[in-house]
Design an enzyme around this catalytic site. Structure first.
Site, PDB file in Angstrom:
ATOM      1  N   GLU A  15     -88.879 -71.513  98.881  1.00 42.09           N
ATOM      2  CA  GLU A  15     -87.839 -71.925  97.855  1.00 42.09           C
ATOM      3  C   GLU A  15     -88.728 -71.952  96.365  1.00 42.09           C
ATOM      4  OE1 GLU A  15     -84.576 -75.638  97.066  1.00 42.09           O
ATOM      5  OE2 GLU A  15     -86.811 -76.148  98.275  1.00 42.09           O
ATOM      6  N   ASP A  38     -89.288 -75.313 101.465  1.00 40.78           N
ATOM      7  CA  ASP A  38     -88.846 -76.575 100.479  1.00 40.78           C
ATOM      8  C   ASP A  38     -89.626 -76.780  99.181  1.00 40.78           C
ATOM      9  OD1 ASP A  38     -86.482 -78.725  99.881  1.00 40.78           O
ATOM     10  OD2 ASP A  38     -88.436 -79.655 100.199  1.00 40.78           O
TER      11      ASP A  38
END
Length: 707
Positions: A378, A342
């Site tokens: 990401e 993330d």
């Protein structure tokens, strides 16, 4: 109680069959007490007197799995200097393998008083916070082996443990929403029939429900609020949180592996749940605040490139050790097959700017365990210069946000989208080829947990997040969505037919694109969140997958299955190398491995690509011109395909290009409710070069030719 010196490594609580070794790092501490928690609410404190390189350690014989514990750190409390030690706060072990309980939000878990943030708070947090748990590391893995699917054979399914399983009619109620549900035959059967090879789980590291959300009657449903980087989230366990969550997670991984499905974890190593200077003191903040967090020039405040209040200090050797130890633990002890990071750009911020050569990537590159699993970035954060799609090192793959945006733009009718769409369809060589990566570096997706579901992408122009309690201010406002003529639910048959075509267009485009496709859970069932594009706090039926009843027919599900299996059956649809755009040596014909045509069957010119209104084309994929060899060096041959895209708002006539001989069969037509033409009853039309067929507005057709 006997207290032996113990060892400084490994960090955390390590049970060896006779007792437990405890080790915790803190450069800030003057002394540390290990507190054993008892079920009657009392605790036994043991001072950890042995210190090696700022690691306090002790071995306690007879301490068994299931024992709850925490630390009290005695040291300086001077927020203006970045120091926040406070022995009144019972702290979680950063290396805890399991965590029990939940945070009971009150002033006790904060280091300051609400009415006077400058005054130290010495209220005891122990009755109000979570506790670490000693776990049994032994587990019968049997003959478990990682499936190790190559990226070219990978289909990723992003899912939430609870959201995927909470409403499945085939699951016992006591298992719904748990790790055990993932191992249930009903879930595994759905994934295998769909053709999924990798289950990417949204955060399962122990996380915290934010104080603000709890006060609003909501929860941190998504889980991007980690407090324990080694501990499976306890609320997803069906039968206890004293270590049972570890056994249950391992059992789920073992069952998924047996079905040939890899397990990828969505991990949040960029920040923790302790928030900013006004956040709670749960673990790292009280153990050694300046060693764990990136502080501003005024060290009472936190640098925040994540939008959550803090960022971990990626140039700290102890933070890097924590992350690498965590990653290795989940691979070696929990048997997971990869990670999706993330806000990964934050991990590259060694100083301020995003640094592709930062220490974190160096460590991953040389690590013999972590470097061998799937690593997905990401590739952005909310800091300056944080959008880094295409800029991660060669070992990494990336969520391709440009793929998502371009495919959405094409099908909603944006001008000048065709040329970039061609690049995204063929693996985004403009992003990945220059640093030696291949099409498989691109994780292609149209939807994910963050944003509209596939159904809502074609049913809403605007977000509808009122249930989140922020007056619809939260969530992305520019979604590249189109409601097809009516906002939200409608009975208009024409609008519903168009929405059905658009969903099939997105699924088909995703499965026919080079790279690695990723589906978001429930999209194959047309799951809706009623226009909420930021359901991070909606732990309820709005976010949970609404499954059909057993035996109930679902055309979109059947179409998605067919498209996944079409991709899996044909290597020309999932190549490991970029197209050359020219004939390949040794092939049977002189045709290029890929060619581009106008709907009229003429080769695309630069003028055609540059046309603002261009929204239709035919793509020829030559199965006889695959350049990469098979696993034993053999030549790969496949059928050939013509992909016909009509993103125009009116029907268009397409011609089979003159240079494409042989007999072509229509195998996909998204204008049909079932989408796929197969079987004796379907009688798919057969065409030859020069033949014409009409494509419905906003639809696509796939033609197949055997060698």
């Amino acid at each position: 109680m006997q207290v032996w010196p113990g060892e400084a490594y490994p960090l955390g609580a390590t049970y060896d069959g006779a007792g437990t070794n405890f080790a915790v790092f803190s450069e800030a501490a003057h002394r540390i007490e290990l507190c054993l928690l008892h079920d009657d609410g009392s605790e036994t404190a043991v001072e950890m007197r042995e210190t090696d390189a700022f690691v306090r350690h002790a071995y306690l014989p007879g301490i068994m799995p299931g024992q709850r514990y925490g630390y009290r750190v005695h040291g300086p409390y001077a927020p203006e200097r970045g120091q926040r030690c406070n022995s009144a706060k019972l702290l979680l072990d950063p290396y805890a393998r399991a965590i029990s309980g939940a945070v009971d939000w009150g002033e006790e878990v904060y280091g300051y008083h609400f009415d006077d943030p400058g005054r130290r708070n010495d209220l005891d947090s122990a009755p109000h916070t979570m506790t670490s748990v000693v776990v049994n590391p032994y587990f019968d893995w049997g003959d478990d082996r990682p499936p190790r699917h190559g990226y070219h054979g990978t289909v990723i399914y992003e899912a939430h443990v609870k959201g995927l399983t909470m409403r499945h009619p085939g699951l016992p109620e006591e298992l719904r929403g748990t790790y055990a549900a993932l191992a249930h035959p009903a879930i595994i059967e759905h994934l295998t029939e769909l053709g999924v090879t990798a289950l990417e789980l949204m955060p399962v590291h122990q996380f915290v429900n934010d104080h603000r959300l709890v006060d609003m009657g909501l929860n941190n449903y998504w889980g991007y609020n980690t407090i324990g980087f080694f501990a499976p989230h306890n609320a997803y366990a069906s039968w206890g949180d004293r270590g049972q969550q570890v056994l249950e997670f391992k059992s789920a991984v073992r069952a998924l592996h047996e079905a040939g499905i890899e397990v990828i974890l969505d991990v949040v190593y960029n920040h923790t749940a302790e928030g900013n200077h006004l956040g709670p003191t749960l673990s790292f903040k009280g153990i050694d605040n300046p060693s764990y967090y990136r502080l501003t020039e005024d060290p009472q405040y936190y640098m925040d490139t994540t939008g959550t209040g803090n960022s971990l200090l990626m140039r700290s050797p102890h933070v890097l050790q924590l992350i690498m130890d965590s990653l290795r633990y989940w691979v070696t002890d929990m048997h997971v097959d990869g990670f999706r990071f993330d806000l990964a750009a934050t991990l590259a911020r060694q100083f301020h700017e995003v640094d592709r050569l930062s220490s974190f990537f160096d460590l991953v590159q040389q690590d013999p365990v972590v470097s061998q699993v799937k690593l997905i970035a990401e590739p952005w954060d909310v800091g300056e210069g944080g959008y880094q799609v295409g800029n991660f090192p060669p070992l990494w793959t990336e969520w391709n946000g440009k793929y998502r945006d371009t495919v959405r733009d094409l099908w909603r009718g944006e001008p000048r989208a065709l040329a970039e769409f061609a690049s995204r369809l063929t693996g985004s060589s403009d992003l990945y080829q220059d640093d030696g990566r291949r099409p498989l570096a691109s994780i292609n997706f149209v939807t994910c947990h963050d944003g509209f579901t596939l159904h809502d992408l074609v049913a809403y122009n605007d977000k509808h997040n009122e249930d989140n309690g922020e007056d619809n201010r939260d969530g992305e406002s520019h979604n590249r969505s189109w409601n097809c003529g009516a906002e939200g639910e409608t009975d208009d048959p024409d609008v519903l037919a168009l929405r059905g075509r658009q969903m099939r267009n997105f699924i088909a485009t995703l499965m026919l694109s080079q790279g690695v496709p990723m589906l978001s859970h429930g999209d194959e069932l047309a799951r809706t969140q009623q226009g909420n594009n930021n359901a991070y706090c909606q732990d309820n039926e709005l976010s949970w997958v609404d499954w059909p009843e057993p035996g109930e027919k679902n055309d979109l599900l059947e179409f998605t299955r067919a498209m996944v299996w079409l991709r899996r059956d044909h290597p020309v649809l999932r190549r490991r190398r970029f197209f050359h755009g020219r004939p390949v040596e040794g092939t049977h014909d002189e045709l290029s491995d890929i060619a581009w045509f106008t709907p009229e069957g003429a080769e695309m010119t630069q003028q055609d690509w540059d046309s603002a209104q261009a929204s239709a084309l035919t793509v020829f994929l030559n199965g006889d011109a695959i350049s990469e060899p098979g696993p034993r060096g053999e030549r790969i041959q496949d059928d050939s395909f013509l992909l016909m895209f009509n993103a125009y708002h009116e029907p268009l006539e397409f011609e089979v290009p003159v240079g494409q001989g042989g007999e072509w069969t229509v195998v996909v037509d998204t204008a049909r409710p079932e989408g796929v033409l197969a079987g004796e009853d379907a009688k798919p039309p057969k065409l030859k070069k020069g033949d014409r067929l009409t494509l419905t507005d906003r639809s696509m057709t796939v033609l197949h030719r055997a060698p």
